[in-house]
Design a protein around this motif. Structure first.
Motif, PDB file in Angstrom:
ATOM      1  N   TYR A 191       0.815  -1.214   0.000  1.00  0.00           N
ATOM      2  CA  TYR A 191       0.000   0.000   0.000  1.00  0.00           C
ATOM      3  C   TYR A 191       0.849   1.266   0.000  1.00  0.00           C
ATOM      4  CZ  TYR A 191       0.940  -0.035   5.043  1.00  0.00           C
ATOM      5  OH  TYR A 191       1.558  -0.058   6.274  1.00  0.00           O
ATOM      6  N   PHE A 192       2.188   1.109  -0.010  1.00  0.00           N
ATOM      7  CA  PHE A 192       3.084   2.248  -0.193  1.00  0.00           C
ATOM      8  C   PHE A 192       4.372   1.745  -0.821  1.00  0.00           C
ATOM      9  CE2 PHE A 192       4.700   0.575   3.733  1.00  0.00           C
ATOM     10  CZ  PHE A 192       6.022   0.989   3.836  1.00  0.00           C
ATOM     11  N   CYS A 193       5.227   2.665  -1.239  1.00  0.00           N
ATOM     12  CA  CYS A 193       6.472   2.296  -1.917  1.00  0.00           C
ATOM     13  C   CYS A 193       7.525   1.894  -0.897  1.00  0.00           C
ATOM     14  CB  CYS A 193       6.951   3.452  -2.788  1.00  0.00           C
ATOM     15  SG  CYS A 193       5.901   3.778  -4.209  1.00  0.00           S
ATOM     16  N   ASP A 194       7.425   0.677  -0.451  1.00  0.00           N
ATOM     17  CA  ASP A 194       8.392   0.122   0.488  1.00  0.00           C
ATOM     18  C   ASP A 194       9.625  -0.340  -0.277  1.00  0.00           C
ATOM     19  OD1 ASP A 194       9.277  -0.759   3.038  1.00  0.00           O
ATOM     20  OD2 ASP A 194       8.763  -2.806   2.484  1.00  0.00           O
ATOM     21  N   MET A 195      10.790  -0.284   0.383  1.00  0.00           N
ATOM     22  CA  MET A 195      12.050  -0.644  -0.274  1.00  0.00           C
ATOM     23  C   MET A 195      12.021  -2.080  -0.790  1.00  0.00           C
ATOM     24  SD  MET A 195      15.167   0.234  -1.124  1.00  0.00           S
ATOM     25  CE  MET A 195      15.677   1.652  -0.118  1.00  0.00           C
ATOM     26  N   ASN A 196      11.615  -3.025   0.051  1.00  0.00           N
ATOM     27  CA  ASN A 196      11.596  -4.432  -0.354  1.00  0.00           C
ATOM     28  C   ASN A 196      10.648  -4.673  -1.528  1.00  0.00           C
ATOM     29  OD1 ASN A 196      13.421  -5.064   1.662  1.00  0.00           O
ATOM     30  ND2 ASN A 196      11.837  -5.638   3.142  1.00  0.00           N
ATOM     31  N   ALA A 197       9.495  -4.013  -1.505  1.00  0.00           N
ATOM     32  CA  ALA A 197       8.521  -4.183  -2.577  1.00  0.00           C
ATOM     33  C   ALA A 197       9.060  -3.657  -3.904  1.00  0.00           C
ATOM     34  CB  ALA A 197       7.214  -3.482  -2.219  1.00  0.00           C
ATOM     35  N   LEU A 198       9.786  -2.541  -3.876  1.00  0.00           N
ATOM     36  CA  LEU A 198      10.373  -1.982  -5.095  1.00  0.00           C
ATOM     37  C   LEU A 198      11.491  -2.864  -5.636  1.00  0.00           C
ATOM     38  CD1 LEU A 198      10.532   1.873  -4.426  1.00  0.00           C
ATOM     39  CD2 LEU A 198       9.340   0.719  -6.292  1.00  0.00           C
ATOM     40  N   LEU A 199      12.331  -3.377  -4.740  1.00  0.00           N
ATOM     41  CA  LEU A 199      13.428  -4.237  -5.181  1.00  0.00           C
ATOM     42  C   LEU A 199      12.898  -5.530  -5.793  1.00  0.00           C
ATOM     43  CD1 LEU A 199      15.989  -3.799  -2.244  1.00  0.00           C
ATOM     44  CD2 LEU A 199      15.944  -2.633  -4.459  1.00  0.00           C
ATOM     45  N   ASP A 200      11.750  -6.001  -5.326  1.00  0.00           N
ATOM     46  CA  ASP A 200      11.175  -7.243  -5.845  1.00  0.00           C
ATOM     47  C   ASP A 200      10.737  -7.119  -7.305  1.00  0.00           C
ATOM     48  OD1 ASP A 200      11.585  -8.615  -3.500  1.00  0.00           O
ATOM     49  OD2 ASP A 200       9.564  -8.275  -2.720  1.00  0.00           O
ATOM     50  N   ILE A 201      10.327  -5.919  -7.732  1.00  0.00           N
ATOM     51  CA  ILE A 201       9.825  -5.766  -9.104  1.00  0.00           C
ATOM     52  C   ILE A 201      10.864  -5.181 -10.046  1.00  0.00           C
ATOM     53  CG2 ILE A 201       7.453  -5.482  -8.270  1.00  0.00           C
ATOM     54  CD1 ILE A 201       7.732  -2.486  -8.938  1.00  0.00           C
ATOM     55  N   ALA A 202      12.067  -4.854  -9.539  1.00  0.00           N
ATOM     56  CA  ALA A 202      13.119  -4.312 -10.409  1.00  0.00           C
ATOM     57  C   ALA A 202      13.658  -5.416 -11.300  1.00  0.00           C
ATOM     58  CB  ALA A 202      14.236  -3.711  -9.565  1.00  0.00           C
ATOM     59  N   CYS A 203      13.926  -5.090 -12.573  1.00  0.00           N
ATOM     60  CA  CYS A 203      14.453  -6.088 -13.503  1.00  0.00           C
ATOM     61  C   CYS A 203      15.950  -5.942 -13.713  1.00  0.00           C
ATOM     62  CB  CYS A 203      13.716  -6.025 -14.839  1.00  0.00           C
ATOM     63  SG  CYS A 203      13.742  -4.415 -15.626  1.00  0.00           S
ATOM     64  N   SER A 204      16.585  -4.994 -13.022  1.00  0.00           N
ATOM     65  CA  SER A 204      18.047  -4.869 -13.064  1.00  0.00           C
ATOM     66  C   SER A 204      18.632  -5.450 -11.781  1.00  0.00           C
ATOM     67  CB  SER A 204      18.452  -3.400 -13.227  1.00  0.00           C
ATOM     68  OG  SER A 204      17.895  -2.606 -12.196  1.00  0.00           O
ATOM     69  N   ASP A 205      19.943  -5.560 -11.729  1.00  0.00           N
ATOM     70  CA  ASP A 205      20.630  -6.163 -10.596  1.00  0.00           C
ATOM     71  C   ASP A 205      20.457  -5.295  -9.348  1.00  0.00           C
ATOM     72  OD1 ASP A 205      22.222  -7.736  -9.003  1.00  0.00           O
ATOM     73  OD2 ASP A 205      24.111  -6.878  -9.744  1.00  0.00           O
ATOM     74  N   THR A 206      19.947  -5.908  -8.275  1.00  0.00           N
ATOM     75  CA  THR A 206      19.699  -5.175  -7.027  1.00  0.00           C
ATOM     76  C   THR A 206      20.715  -5.517  -5.940  1.00  0.00           C
ATOM     77  OG1 THR A 206      18.178  -6.895  -6.234  1.00  0.00           O
ATOM     78  CG2 THR A 206      17.218  -5.078  -7.499  1.00  0.00           C
ATOM     79  N   SER A 207      21.756  -6.271  -6.279  1.00  0.00           N
ATOM     80  CA  SER A 207      22.720  -6.711  -5.266  1.00  0.00           C
ATOM     81  C   SER A 207      23.448  -5.541  -4.621  1.00  0.00           C
ATOM     82  CB  SER A 207      23.731  -7.679  -5.883  1.00  0.00           C
ATOM     83  OG  SER A 207      24.423  -7.070  -6.968  1.00  0.00           O
ATOM     84  N   ILE A 208      23.742  -4.500  -5.422  1.00  0.00           N
ATOM     85  CA  ILE A 208      24.438  -3.338  -4.867  1.00  0.00           C
ATOM     86  C   ILE A 208      23.553  -2.622  -3.855  1.00  0.00           C
ATOM     87  CG2 ILE A 208      25.463  -1.090  -5.413  1.00  0.00           C
ATOM     88  CD1 ILE A 208      26.317  -2.190  -8.091  1.00  0.00           C
ATOM     89  N   VAL A 209      22.276  -2.515  -4.167  1.00  0.00           N
ATOM     90  CA  VAL A 209      21.339  -1.860  -3.245  1.00  0.00           C
ATOM     91  C   VAL A 209      21.251  -2.648  -1.943  1.00  0.00           C
ATOM     92  CG1 VAL A 209      18.997  -0.999  -2.929  1.00  0.00           C
ATOM     93  CG2 VAL A 209      20.023  -0.976  -5.205  1.00  0.00           C
ATOM     94  N   HIS A 210      21.136  -3.976  -2.061  1.00  0.00           N
ATOM     95  CA  HIS A 210      21.081  -4.822  -0.863  1.00  0.00           C
ATOM     96  C   HIS A 210      22.361  -4.672  -0.036  1.00  0.00           C
ATOM     97  CE1 HIS A 210      17.317  -6.973  -1.424  1.00  0.00           C
ATOM     98  NE2 HIS A 210      17.611  -7.145  -2.701  1.00  0.00           N
ATOM     99  N   LEU A 211      23.502  -4.585  -0.713  1.00  0.00           N
ATOM    100  CA  LEU A 211      24.777  -4.426  -0.012  1.00  0.00           C
ATOM    101  C   LEU A 211      24.838  -3.087   0.712  1.00  0.00           C
ATOM    102  CD1 LEU A 211      27.609  -5.487   0.613  1.00  0.00           C
ATOM    103  CD2 LEU A 211      28.400  -4.418  -1.526  1.00  0.00           C
TER     104      LEU A 211
END
Length: 322
Positions: A191-211
């Motif tokens: 119901y809002f733009c949560d970090m985990n929810a956004l990373l789940d739908i990204a189609c590029s590499d999210t490993s740097i963001v997680h790091l």
């Protein structure tokens, strides 16, 4: 404030972010429920939203108008109320719209802005609660030096540091998230733009963001909670050394409200972001987030007002004057 932050974030990432992402919309699913349930939810959340604004505004007004509340503890409480108002106005209006229309769209710019403001306010509250625990430690363990340690200048500096910490520590991860590519269909099961929810739908590499989240977020949470635990360990030891039962009860009452708020805050934070269980579904995650974003800002002023004689007396004086 929202438009300024949106402009800053988009300006910082526009030279790297792809045009296919900038200007796109996300669709927030909200809650999967019937129309009748959504109407009940809308009524409940609207009532809580109004109560949150009124309750926190009342505390802010009382602190700034009552001479008896011009102390460090109440100054910090008023800052917590400011953060709660900003948090609930950042999340709840969009939530109400989603409930009315069974979902809702949000632009890329507004989504990243909402994410950034949410992260800022959570980081700010994390440090502010630590500052408040230190204030209670000084008040109970070093009462004779309290006035010289917790001066007005010191309070202002601690508040500024807390806000600066919130704005700075979350900026890198927010910018990095805005630089991700979202190929579509850009449906966010939240119901809002949560970090985990956004990373789940990204189609590029999210490993740097997680790091980055791990490297910046872990010490930002662990260090404050260690300080809080150490402070309260020393507070409890000092309380047990007080000879009279009345003195022990009075000393404990000055920090019980803060301890309750800290427990609610960190329990929700850890259950959602630090140690989520494998069985935790998205619906459970959204329900826990409701406690974090909707109900905690509503509960905080109730906890501090019901368990605080000075605030109750200030309210009575205002009612008599009116």
């Amino acid at each position: 404030m929202t438009s300024l932050l949106a402009f800053l974030l988009v300006f910082l990432v526009s030279h790297k972010a792809r045009n296919v992402t900038i200007g796109r919309h996300f669709f927030l699913l909200g809650f999967h429920a019937s129309k009748y349930i959504r109407v009940l939810q809308f009524s409940l959340f609207l009532s809580v939203f109004c109560g949150t604004i009124c309750g926190n505004l009342l505390i802010i007004i009382l602190v700034f108008t009552s001479k008896n509340l011009q102390t460090p503890m109440y100054i910090f409480i008023s800052q917590l109320s400011i953060g709660d108002i900003l948090l609930t106005t950042n999340i709840v209006p969009k939530l109400l719209q989603i409930l009315l229309y069974n979902g809702g769209t949000i632009t890329f710019t507004n989504c990243i802005t909402q994410l950034y403001i949410f992260c800022v306010l959570e980081a700010f509250e994390c440090l502010l609660l630590t500052v408040m625990s230190y204030d209670r430690y000084v008040a109970i363990c070093n009462p004779l030096r309290y006035a010289t340690i917790m001066t007005k200048t010191c309070c202002v500096r601690l508040v500024i540091i807390s806000w600066a910490f919130g704005f700075s520590i979350t900026l890198v991860a927010s910018i990095r998230t805005a630089m991700l590519t979202f190929c579509g269909p850009n449906i966010i099961d939240h119901y809002f733009c949560d970090m985990n929810a956004l990373l789940d739908i990204a189609c590029s590499d999210t490993s740097i963001v997680h790091l980055e989240i791990t490297l910046l977020g872990t010490p930002s949470v662990i260090i404050p909670i260690i300080i809080i635990i150490v402070s309260y360990a020393k507070i409890i030891a000092a309380i047990f050394r007080i000879p009279s039962n009345t003195g022990r009860q009075k000393a404990f009452s000055t920090c019980s409200s803060h301890l309750t708020v800290v427990s609610i805050f960190y329990w929700t934070l850890f259950s959602i972001y630090v140690f989520p269980t494998q069985e935790q579904t998205m619906n459970i995650n959204k329900l826990q987030s409701l406690l974090f974003t909707v109900f905690t800002p509503f509960i905080n002023p109730i906890i501090y007002s019901l368990r605080n004689n000075n605030i109750r007396e200030a309210v009575k004086k205002i009612l008599k004057l009116s």
